[in-house]
Design a protein around this motif. Sequence first.
Motif, PDB file in Angstrom:
ATOM      1  N   UNK A 251       0.629  -0.887   0.275  1.00 28.46           N
ATOM      2  CA  UNK A 251      -0.175   0.160   0.350  1.00 28.46           C
ATOM      3  C   UNK A 251       1.001   1.015  -0.086  1.00 28.46           C
ATOM      4  N   UNK A 252       2.203   1.422   0.211  1.00 25.15           N
ATOM      5  CA  UNK A 252       2.685   2.788   0.471  1.00 25.15           C
ATOM      6  C   UNK A 252       3.227   2.644  -0.823  1.00 25.15           C
ATOM      7  N   UNK A 253       3.927   2.044  -1.709  1.00 21.58           N
ATOM      8  CA  UNK A 253       4.283   2.250  -2.866  1.00 21.58           C
ATOM      9  C   UNK A 253       3.279   1.403  -4.464  1.00 21.58           C
ATOM     10  N   UNK A 254       4.000  -0.229  -4.157  1.00 25.44           N
ATOM     11  CA  UNK A 254       3.471  -0.607  -5.598  1.00 25.44           C
ATOM     12  C   UNK A 254       2.339  -0.469  -5.550  1.00 25.44           C
ATOM     13  N   UNK A 255       0.756   0.034  -5.067  1.00 29.65           N
ATOM     14  CA  UNK A 255      -0.402  -0.342  -5.461  1.00 29.65           C
ATOM     15  C   UNK A 255      -0.813   1.151  -5.465  1.00 29.65           C
ATOM     16  N   UNK A 256      -0.278   2.148  -4.880  1.00 27.72           N
ATOM     17  CA  UNK A 256      -0.433   3.468  -5.279  1.00 27.72           C
ATOM     18  C   UNK A 256       0.520   4.110  -6.826  1.00 27.72           C
ATOM     19  N   UNK A 257       1.468   3.036  -6.869  1.00 33.98           N
ATOM     20  CA  UNK A 257       3.104   3.762  -8.194  1.00 33.98           C
ATOM     21  C   UNK A 257       1.652   3.535  -8.970  1.00 33.98           C
ATOM     22  N   UNK A 258       1.921   2.102  -9.309  1.00 36.63           N
ATOM     23  CA  UNK A 258       0.749   1.483 -10.666  1.00 36.63           C
ATOM     24  C   UNK A 258      -0.368   2.143 -10.975  1.00 36.63           C
ATOM     25  N   UNK A 259      -1.400   1.808  -9.737  1.00 31.56           N
ATOM     26  CA  UNK A 259      -2.480   2.817  -9.623  1.00 31.56           C
ATOM     27  C   UNK A 259      -2.369   3.707 -10.489  1.00 31.56           C
ATOM     28  N   UNK A 260      -1.385   5.204 -10.305  1.00 28.68           N
ATOM     29  CA  UNK A 260      -1.036   6.104 -10.902  1.00 28.68           C
ATOM     30  C   UNK A 260      -0.872   6.228 -12.272  1.00 28.68           C
ATOM     31  N   UNK A 261      -0.011   4.916 -12.750  1.00 29.15           N
ATOM     32  CA  UNK A 261       1.122   4.800 -13.545  1.00 29.15           C
ATOM     33  C   UNK A 261      -0.332   4.245 -14.815  1.00 29.15           C
ATOM     34  N   UNK A 262      -1.028   4.242 -14.066  1.00 30.27           N
ATOM     35  CA  UNK A 262      -1.712   3.419 -15.738  1.00 30.27           C
ATOM     36  C   UNK A 262      -2.620   4.286 -15.902  1.00 30.27           C
ATOM     37  N   UNK A 263      -3.099   5.782 -15.258  1.00 30.76           N
ATOM     38  CA  UNK A 263      -3.588   6.654 -15.699  1.00 30.76           C
ATOM     39  C   UNK A 263      -2.424   7.317 -16.744  1.00 30.76           C
ATOM     40  N   UNK A 264      -1.408   6.894 -16.941  1.00 30.88           N
ATOM     41  CA  UNK A 264      -0.400   7.765 -17.733  1.00 30.88           C
ATOM     42  C   UNK A 264      -0.407   6.593 -19.206  1.00 30.88           C
ATOM     43  N   UNK A 265      -0.785   4.848 -18.390  1.00 33.98           N
ATOM     44  CA  UNK A 265      -1.016   3.918 -19.803  1.00 33.98           C
ATOM     45  C   UNK A 265      -1.946   4.895 -20.628  1.00 33.98           C
ATOM     46  N   UNK A 266      -3.084   4.696 -19.556  1.00 35.63           N
ATOM     47  CA  UNK A 266      -4.396   5.173 -20.377  1.00 35.63           C
ATOM     48  C   UNK A 266      -4.505   6.337 -20.929  1.00 35.63           C
ATOM     49  N   UNK A 267      -4.347   7.405 -20.956  1.00 33.96           N
ATOM     50  CA  UNK A 267      -3.675   8.181 -21.737  1.00 33.96           C
ATOM     51  C   UNK A 267      -3.098   8.333 -22.644  1.00 33.96           C
ATOM     52  N   UNK A 268      -2.288   6.982 -22.788  1.00 32.40           N
ATOM     53  CA  UNK A 268      -1.078   6.153 -23.583  1.00 32.40           C
ATOM     54  C   UNK A 268      -1.471   6.328 -24.620  1.00 32.40           C
ATOM     55  N   UNK A 269      -2.872   4.999 -24.667  1.00 30.75           N
ATOM     56  CA  UNK A 269      -3.725   4.177 -25.747  1.00 30.75           C
ATOM     57  C   UNK A 269      -4.713   5.103 -26.260  1.00 30.75           C
ATOM     58  N   UNK A 270      -5.836   6.444 -24.983  1.00 32.26           N
ATOM     59  CA  UNK A 270      -5.948   7.556 -26.046  1.00 32.26           C
ATOM     60  C   UNK A 270      -5.551   8.210 -27.132  1.00 32.26           C
ATOM     61  N   UNK A 271      -4.071   8.027 -26.218  1.00 28.73           N
ATOM     62  CA  UNK A 271      -3.114   9.476 -27.274  1.00 28.73           C
ATOM     63  C   UNK A 271      -3.097   8.448 -29.212  1.00 28.73           C
ATOM     64  N   UNK A 272      -2.943   7.672 -28.463  1.00 26.21           N
ATOM     65  CA  UNK A 272      -2.578   6.633 -30.321  1.00 26.21           C
ATOM     66  C   UNK A 272      -4.224   5.904 -30.916  1.00 26.21           C
ATOM     67  N   UNK A 273      -5.256   6.273 -29.685  1.00 24.72           N
ATOM     68  CA  UNK A 273      -6.505   5.719 -31.340  1.00 24.72           C
ATOM     69  C   UNK A 273      -6.459   7.378 -31.233  1.00 24.72           C
ATOM     70  N   UNK A 274      -6.375   9.003 -31.139  1.00 25.88           N
ATOM     71  CA  UNK A 274      -6.897   9.625 -31.628  1.00 25.88           C
ATOM     72  C   UNK A 274      -5.574   9.861 -32.954  1.00 25.88           C
TER      73      UNK A 274
END
Length: 570
Positions: A251-274
């Motif tokens: 809960x200190x690092x792995x969960x929150x960092x990966x969760x926040x990183x996922x927004x970058x990844x989703x944004x990359x997918x959206x950018x690629x779609x655009x």
Amino acid sequence: MNGLVLLIIGVALLVCGYLFYGRWLCKQWGVGEGNLPTPAHTMEDGVDYVPAKAPVLMGHHFSSIAGAGPITGPISALKFGFGWLPCMAWIVVGGVFFGGVHDFGALFASVRHGGKSIGGIISDNMSKRAKMLFLTFAYLTLILVVAAFASIVAGTFGATFTETGALDMVASESNARVAMVSLLFIVIAIIFGFCVYRRNAPMSVASIVGILAIVLIIVIGMNFHPIYLSTKSWMWICGLYIAIASVTPVWILLQPRDYLSSFLLYAMLALAFVACIIGHPSLTALPMIQSAECAQPVFPVLFTTIACGAISGFHSLVSSGTTSKQLDKETDAKPIAYGGMLLECVLAVLVIVAVAGFALENPEWTKAGPTVLFGGGIAGMIDPSHGAVYSVLYTLLVLTYSSFCLTSLDTATRLARFMFQEFWLDGSKGETPENVTGFKKVMSNMYVSTGITVILGILLGMNGYAKIWALFGSANQLLAALGLLAVATWLGNIGKNNKMFVIPMYFMLFVTVISLILNTKTQIGLIAAGGADWGPYVQAIVGALLVVLAVVLAIEGTVTLMHPKKAAKK
């Protein structure tokens, strides 16, 4: 064919697979029956076993399994000249019927086995000998993953120096930006985890603030990036980071960092779609089927080259290693594991379209690296003039690529720690790191196991891991075959339908054995020619051992499948 049409067809098939085949799998396996509590609740310890909300765990799982694979795999296959049609077919068919089943099955089986890894599942349903063989093989494969991803991350952070040793500021600026943002990302992840898990901040509010914080640190990193270190220095820093990340509570690092990183990844997918919508490049610059210049055989090389975008053994280690210990409800398994795999397939299809866009403007595209092909392809479709917008988008895409690798890196280290600890413990006797004594207690200690893993991984990363990297494709797919075998034997033992595993399992076994034999033959040829360094020797020896391992476990697994053990339903 138009790239946008290819993307639409691919996404439509993957969505249908999720809705219909995924639902059928749930019914066949009994996912969610009885509302059984998951190990995250029954074994909660605040370190590894911690319940996570579905969106948070999806962020961790997707970030961890993606890595560089869904980008580098399709690019390598296209460079080999296999053609976009075979690549596309393997991504869709492999994702729906191979990779999705593999990831989903591994997660579900682990949850029903108290969060045990694939090794533990093999021990319970096949034999302890099979478990020891699998854990040894899986651990060594993870060391190679740690070495490779640490090297990739350090390479995307490291500064460029001239022959005289002077810093090349122009060539190093993009990497310095990525490094600065990545460091700030770790800081906001820790703050996010503390606020959510210790101050009970609402997830919705924390997520919004977290996204705004990501935007802020990107702006800061793009304009303020004073850290210019060598790649070697970043390797040691990566080693320190993954050592800490491996032993701290999730809960200190792995969960929150990966969760926040996922927004970058989703944004990359959206950018690629655009980008695909704006650019909709023709695929004419790429061969449709195997080109005449293709020096590699499509079978079996295609199936070991495109792994993460179709099926990857590393995914079963993530599913049964970290994800199963954080799953809040069994019904979350389908969207997280099966859905996460198919989302990765979408990324692999986007990569094909991005490479097509880059290749139209660059006839020498096969000489470019993965980050240039993917980042340049996406950014170029949005800004064909290659102006300021292109520069910003390219940097952001490289940052996201690095984020993929960094999340996979710290997850791989934690998984290797689990494997190392599990190797010394006999689960059938209820042994744990806390109740064993002597040598077992030392070797199963999480700090000792983490230290050994990090040292081996970083040293290999700094001393020529690339010389044996050719083994990874086959080794990774052998992991996938064994993961399928483990889940199939368990389902058979408890009287559930396991027929959906038979074809994928034997196909992947056949692919990996043939691939290993071909690679071993090549390495022996290099040795016979004289002048070979240690790389071919290691590849030849390990390749031969892996063939033996595959045959032994395949025979033992087949016997178990034909004569199921009478195991209690779990």
